[in-house]
Design an enzyme around this catalytic site. Sequence first.
Site, PDB file in Angstrom:
ATOM      1  N   ASP A 139       0.865  -1.180   0.000  1.00  0.00           N
ATOM      2  CA  ASP A 139       0.000   0.000   0.000  1.00  0.00           C
ATOM      3  C   ASP A 139       0.906   1.236   0.000  1.00  0.00           C
ATOM      4  O   ASP A 139       2.136   1.137  -0.160  1.00  0.00           O
ATOM      5  CB  ASP A 139      -1.016  -0.037   1.155  1.00  0.00           C
ATOM      6  CG  ASP A 139      -0.390   0.191   2.530  1.00  0.00           C
ATOM      7  OD1 ASP A 139       0.851   0.347   2.628  1.00  0.00           O
ATOM      8  OD2 ASP A 139      -1.148   0.212   3.521  1.00  0.00           O
ATOM      9  N   HIS A 140       0.303   2.416   0.223  1.00  0.00           N
ATOM     10  CA  HIS A 140       1.068   3.663   0.174  1.00  0.00           C
ATOM     11  C   HIS A 140       2.198   3.681   1.208  1.00  0.00           C
ATOM     12  O   HIS A 140       3.263   4.240   0.959  1.00  0.00           O
ATOM     13  CB  HIS A 140       0.133   4.855   0.397  1.00  0.00           C
ATOM     14  CG  HIS A 140      -0.753   4.689   1.594  1.00  0.00           C
ATOM     15  ND1 HIS A 140      -1.833   3.828   1.601  1.00  0.00           N
ATOM     16  CD2 HIS A 140      -0.709   5.249   2.833  1.00  0.00           C
ATOM     17  CE1 HIS A 140      -2.420   3.869   2.787  1.00  0.00           C
ATOM     18  NE2 HIS A 140      -1.757   4.720   3.556  1.00  0.00           N
TER      19      HIS A 140
ATOM     20  N   CYS B 175       3.045  -3.231   4.084  1.00  0.00           N
ATOM     21  CA  CYS B 175       2.166  -2.137   4.507  1.00  0.00           C
ATOM     22  C   CYS B 175       2.772  -1.535   5.772  1.00  0.00           C
ATOM     23  O   CYS B 175       3.912  -1.884   6.137  1.00  0.00           O
ATOM     24  CB  CYS B 175       0.722  -2.583   4.678  1.00  0.00           C
ATOM     25  SG  CYS B 175       0.381  -3.699   6.047  1.00  0.00           S
ATOM     26  N   GLY B 176       2.058  -0.645   6.427  1.00  0.00           N
ATOM     27  CA  GLY B 176       2.666   0.066   7.558  1.00  0.00           C
ATOM     28  C   GLY B 176       3.105  -0.864   8.670  1.00  0.00           C
ATOM     29  O   GLY B 176       4.240  -0.825   9.133  1.00  0.00           O
ATOM     30  N   THR B 177       2.183  -1.697   9.135  1.00  0.00           N
ATOM     31  CA  THR B 177       2.478  -2.613  10.243  1.00  0.00           C
ATOM     32  C   THR B 177       2.740  -4.041   9.800  1.00  0.00           C
ATOM     33  O   THR B 177       3.199  -4.867  10.590  1.00  0.00           O
ATOM     34  CB  THR B 177       1.275  -2.677  11.197  1.00  0.00           C
ATOM     35  OG1 THR B 177       0.150  -3.175  10.454  1.00  0.00           O
ATOM     36  CG2 THR B 177       0.952  -1.310  11.786  1.00  0.00           C
TER      37      THR B 177
ATOM     38  N   GLY C  31      -2.228  -5.839   8.374  1.00  0.00           N
ATOM     39  CA  GLY C  31      -3.331  -5.899   7.409  1.00  0.00           C
ATOM     40  C   GLY C  31      -3.001  -6.829   6.252  1.00  0.00           C
ATOM     41  O   GLY C  31      -3.844  -7.634   5.819  1.00  0.00           O
TER      42      GLY C  31
ATOM     43  N   HIS D  91      10.086 -23.603   8.963  1.00  0.00           N
ATOM     44  CA  HIS D  91       9.081 -24.277   9.792  1.00  0.00           C
ATOM     45  C   HIS D  91       7.651 -24.153   9.262  1.00  0.00           C
ATOM     46  O   HIS D  91       6.861 -25.067   9.450  1.00  0.00           O
ATOM     47  CB  HIS D  91       9.114 -23.720  11.219  1.00  0.00           C
ATOM     48  CG  HIS D  91      10.344 -24.105  11.976  1.00  0.00           C
ATOM     49  ND1 HIS D  91      10.484 -23.878  13.325  1.00  0.00           N
ATOM     50  CD2 HIS D  91      11.492 -24.717  11.571  1.00  0.00           C
ATOM     51  CE1 HIS D  91      11.682 -24.317  13.730  1.00  0.00           C
ATOM     52  NE2 HIS D  91      12.310 -24.819  12.683  1.00  0.00           N
ATOM     53  N   ASN D  92       7.323 -23.023   8.653  1.00  0.00           N
ATOM     54  CA  ASN D  92       5.931 -22.794   8.218  1.00  0.00           C
ATOM     55  C   ASN D  92       5.764 -22.918   6.698  1.00  0.00           C
ATOM     56  O   ASN D  92       4.653 -22.796   6.202  1.00  0.00           O
ATOM     57  CB  ASN D  92       5.432 -21.410   8.638  1.00  0.00           C
ATOM     58  CG  ASN D  92       5.763 -21.060  10.075  1.00  0.00           C
ATOM     59  OD1 ASN D  92       6.428 -20.059  10.350  1.00  0.00           O
ATOM     60  ND2 ASN D  92       5.321 -21.886  11.004  1.00  0.00           N
TER      61      ASN D  92
ATOM     62  N   ARG E   4       6.689   0.781   8.362  1.00  0.00           N
ATOM     63  CA  ARG E   4       6.810   1.900   9.303  1.00  0.00           C
ATOM     64  C   ARG E   4       7.622   1.532  10.547  1.00  0.00           C
ATOM     65  O   ARG E   4       7.795   2.376  11.433  1.00  0.00           O
ATOM     66  CB  ARG E   4       5.417   2.404   9.697  1.00  0.00           C
ATOM     67  CG  ARG E   4       4.725   3.111   8.530  1.00  0.00           C
ATOM     68  CD  ARG E   4       3.375   3.685   8.921  1.00  0.00           C
ATOM     69  NE  ARG E   4       2.821   4.476   7.812  1.00  0.00           N
ATOM     70  CZ  ARG E   4       1.537   4.588   7.538  1.00  0.00           C
ATOM     71  NH1 ARG E   4       0.641   3.954   8.288  1.00  0.00           N
ATOM     72  NH2 ARG E   4       1.125   5.316   6.523  1.00  0.00           N
TER      73      ARG E   4
ATOM     74  N   ARG F 106       8.053 -32.948  10.907  1.00  0.00           N
ATOM     75  CA  ARG F 106       7.039 -32.533  11.883  1.00  0.00           C
ATOM     76  C   ARG F 106       6.418 -31.189  11.520  1.00  0.00           C
ATOM     77  O   ARG F 106       5.270 -30.911  11.877  1.00  0.00           O
ATOM     78  CB  ARG F 106       7.654 -32.469  13.291  1.00  0.00           C
ATOM     79  CG  ARG F 106       8.676 -31.360  13.508  1.00  0.00           C
ATOM     80  CD  ARG F 106       9.351 -31.476  14.860  1.00  0.00           C
ATOM     81  NE  ARG F 106      10.214 -30.344  15.172  1.00  0.00           N
ATOM     82  CZ  ARG F 106      11.435 -30.165  14.676  1.00  0.00           C
ATOM     83  NH1 ARG F 106      11.961 -31.051  13.833  1.00  0.00           N
ATOM     84  NH2 ARG F 106      12.159 -29.104  15.020  1.00  0.00           N
ATOM     85  N   HIS F 107       7.163 -30.377  10.788  1.00  0.00           N
ATOM     86  CA  HIS F 107       6.614 -29.073  10.397  1.00  0.00           C
ATOM     87  C   HIS F 107       5.502 -29.240   9.357  1.00  0.00           C
ATOM     88  O   HIS F 107       4.519 -28.501   9.379  1.00  0.00           O
ATOM     89  CB  HIS F 107       7.731 -28.164   9.883  1.00  0.00           C
ATOM     90  CG  HIS F 107       8.798 -27.936  10.903  1.00  0.00           C
ATOM     91  ND1 HIS F 107       8.544 -27.321  12.104  1.00  0.00           N
ATOM     92  CD2 HIS F 107      10.104 -28.306  10.928  1.00  0.00           C
ATOM     93  CE1 HIS F 107       9.645 -27.285  12.822  1.00  0.00           C
ATOM     94  NE2 HIS F 107      10.605 -27.880  12.132  1.00  0.00           N
TER      95      HIS F 107
ATOM     96  N   ARG G 102       2.352 -30.208  11.167  1.00  0.00           N
ATOM     97  CA  ARG G 102       1.711 -29.059  11.819  1.00  0.00           C
ATOM     98  C   ARG G 102       0.994 -28.173  10.798  1.00  0.00           C
ATOM     99  O   ARG G 102      -0.112 -27.671  11.055  1.00  0.00           O
ATOM    100  CB  ARG G 102       2.764 -28.265  12.600  1.00  0.00           C
ATOM    101  CG  ARG G 102       3.273 -29.063  13.790  1.00  0.00           C
ATOM    102  CD  ARG G 102       4.562 -28.548  14.352  1.00  0.00           C
ATOM    103  NE  ARG G 102       5.046 -29.446  15.404  1.00  0.00           N
ATOM    104  CZ  ARG G 102       6.276 -29.407  15.918  1.00  0.00           C
ATOM    105  NH1 ARG G 102       7.151 -28.522  15.486  1.00  0.00           N
ATOM    106  NH2 ARG G 102       6.619 -30.264  16.852  1.00  0.00           N
TER     107      ARG G 102
HETATM  108  C1  RB5 Z   1      -2.231   2.529   6.422  1.00  0.00           C
HETATM  109  O1  RB5 Z   1      -2.361   3.722   7.111  1.00  0.00           O
HETATM  110  C2  RB5 Z   1      -2.049   1.366   7.385  1.00  0.00           C
HETATM  111  O2  RB5 Z   1      -3.247   1.124   8.062  1.00  0.00           O
HETATM  112  C3  RB5 Z   1      -1.599   0.130   6.646  1.00  0.00           C
HETATM  113  O3  RB5 Z   1      -0.408   0.400   5.988  1.00  0.00           O
HETATM  114  C4  RB5 Z   1      -1.327  -1.094   7.489  1.00  0.00           C
HETATM  115  O4  RB5 Z   1      -0.509  -0.799   8.572  1.00  0.00           O
HETATM  116  C5  RB5 Z   1      -2.496  -1.884   7.872  1.00  0.00           C
HETATM  117  O5  RB5 Z   1      -2.407  -2.936   8.525  1.00  0.00           O
END
Ligand code: RB5
Length: 142
Positions: free
Chosen positions: A8-9, A65-67, A70, A98-99, A109, A132-133, A136
């Site tokens: 995303d942005h 994405c930021g975190t 999402g 493992h996964n 971010r 084993r992986h 699972r």
């Molecule tokens: C965008 O602002 C933010 O919500 C997105 O990048 C992300 O972190 C969502 O999980």
Amino acid sequence: MKIAIGCDHAGYEMKAAIIKHLQDKKHQVDNYGTDGLESVDYTDYGHQVCSAIESGKNDFGILICGTANGMTMTANKHKDIRCGLCWLPEIAELTKQHNNANVIALPARFISIDLAIEIVDAYLSAEFEGGRHQRRIDKIAC
Ligand code: RB5
């Protein structure tokens, strides 16, 4: 390795650096957008990357994405996708070993671009350990 990448942005600048790094290493990279800083919905790009992997067009995906939360949630709704949220190279290595993750998600971010590139390289160097992986993984679907 045919790699799919999307963001995303919040992940746009990191994605551009990762694409350059991968192309310098002669990987094929298909970019599914977004390609600017205008606010967009991460889901639109996450689904495109995961569908490309499920269809066999791409082997592995990178979502940013930021975190990374999402993108991870979006990706793991796909039946044949296992997406690991990676903030350290060791986590990326382990999510392959493992996964058997076929997608990694990066939190733009919260990590530097240099660290993101190390994470991608760690994932690409790792191999699934099976055994084993696999047992699972077979129990993940409900
Ligand atoms: C965008 O602002 C933010 O919500 C997105 O990048 C992300 O972190 C969502 O999980």
